[in-house]
Design an enzyme around this catalytic site. Structure first.
Site, short mmCIF file in Angstrom:
data_model
loop_
_atom_site.label_atom_id
_atom_site.label_comp_id
_atom_site.label_asym_id
_atom_site.label_seq_id
_atom_site.Cartn_x
_atom_site.Cartn_y
_atom_site.Cartn_z
N LYS A 37 26.05 50.87 16.46
CA LYS A 37 25.66 49.66 17.17
C LYS A 37 24.14 49.64 17.34
CE LYS A 37 26.67 47.23 21.51
NZ LYS A 37 27.29 47.33 22.83
N HIS A 41 21.51 46.59 15.75
CA HIS A 41 20.80 45.68 16.65
C HIS A 41 19.30 45.91 16.68
CE1 HIS A 41 24.98 45.23 17.88
NE2 HIS A 41 24.62 44.03 18.29
N ARG A 72 25.49 38.19 31.38
CA ARG A 72 25.38 39.57 30.93
C ARG A 72 24.59 40.40 31.94
NH1 ARG A 72 26.15 40.26 25.33
NH2 ARG A 72 24.29 41.54 25.02
N LYS A 76 22.10 45.40 29.95
CA LYS A 76 22.42 45.19 28.54
C LYS A 76 21.14 45.32 27.71
CE LYS A 76 26.15 43.65 27.22
NZ LYS A 76 27.38 44.35 26.77
N CYS A 88 31.67 38.43 24.29
CA CYS A 88 31.08 38.49 22.95
C CYS A 88 30.88 39.96 22.61
CB CYS A 88 29.71 37.82 22.91
SG CYS A 88 29.54 36.43 24.01
N SER A 89 31.43 40.41 21.49
CA SER A 89 31.26 41.81 21.13
C SER A 89 31.60 41.99 19.65
CB SER A 89 32.14 42.70 22.02
OG SER A 89 31.78 44.05 21.85
N GLU A 148 20.24 40.25 17.00
CA GLU A 148 21.59 40.12 16.46
C GLU A 148 21.52 39.56 15.05
OE1 GLU A 148 24.27 41.18 17.71
OE2 GLU A 148 24.22 41.06 19.89
N GLU A 150 24.89 38.50 12.91
CA GLU A 150 26.33 38.63 13.03
C GLU A 150 27.08 37.58 12.22
OE1 GLU A 150 26.89 40.52 17.46
OE2 GLU A 150 27.13 38.34 17.30
#
Length: 234
Positions: A37, A41, A72, A76, A88-89, A148, A150
């Site tokens: 992860k 990112h 959030r 984060k 959201c993930s 991000e 995605e």
């Protein structure tokens, strides 16, 4: 500078950043590998290696057809304290979340994260009741270091649920109707109350959400679904 940022990273977020392996895909959503992860990112890696990972965004409505939003948490790594859709993930690179048939891997991941982030029990959000409406591909920097990139599955569900937010993940929650969301958009655009919305949520709002919301109320989501197209929204 990077070392300082990493050292200051919240312990929970740091564990997730290094332990969780995201699913790398190409622009047609074919699985091409996996990476942490953390790497997925880092804008430097996103740009230099064109890392694209699979993600999902859940839009959970109650029986009054109000949408559950979350803010959030401040800890984060990407987009702290911004308001966004329910959850959201990312599906992780593990057998249960790689299942392609009926998008079951993504649905399994969504159920897992609704529990992790919002304390919503699995029995409140059965995997077969997530309704996949579409996919979008986007890229969005969070700050100088993080961002991000995605391929995002958009999952809808109408259920009354028990919510117990995890403070490591979520600062606040609220249910909104369409008019209340439009007022939030106005405030965000005007820079009022320091209100910020996540870029992916804003893309869904600007391109799809209000017409899909009508289908939610009418019970006709199947008419709006298009899982063949991958919408490139940059």
């Amino acid at each position: 500078m990077g070392e300082v940022t990493d050292a200051a990273m919240d312990a929970v977020q740091k564990r997730l950043m290094f332990d969780d392996e995201c699913i790398l895909v190409d622009e047609l959503d074919n699985v091409v590998g996996h990476d942490s992860k953390y790497n997925c990112h880092l804008m430097e890696k996103i740009e230099s290696l064109n890392l694209l990972h699979r993600a999902f965004s859940v839009f959970l409505f109650n029986s009054k057809y109000e949408l559950l939003l979350q803010q959030r948490s401040a800890t984060k790594v990407t987009f702290p304290l911004v308001w966004t859709n329910t959850c959201c993930s990312h599906p992780l690179y593990r057998e249960s979340e790689l299942i392609q048939e009926n998008f079951l891997g993504v649905r399994n991941a969504a159920q897992r994260k609704l529990l992790d982030e919002l304390g919503i029990p699995a029995e409140d959000v059965p995997v077969d009741e997530f309704f996949p409406l579409g996919r979008m591909l986007y890229k969005a920097p969070s700050d100088g270091k993080w961002g991000e990139h995605e391929l995002d599955y958009l999952l809808f569900m109408v259920r009354d649920v028990n919510v117990h937010p995890n403070p490591d993940e979520v600062a606040d929650i609220k249910y909104v109707n369409a008019e209340e969301l439009k007022e939030l958009l106005r405030k965000a655009d005007a820079g009022e109350e320091g209100l910020k919305l996540s870029p992916w949520f804003r893309l869904v709002v600007d391109n799809f959400l209000f017409k899909w919301w009508d289908h939610v109320k009418q019970g006709t989501l199947h008419e709006a679904a298009d899982m063949k197209t991958i919408h490139k929204l940059m």
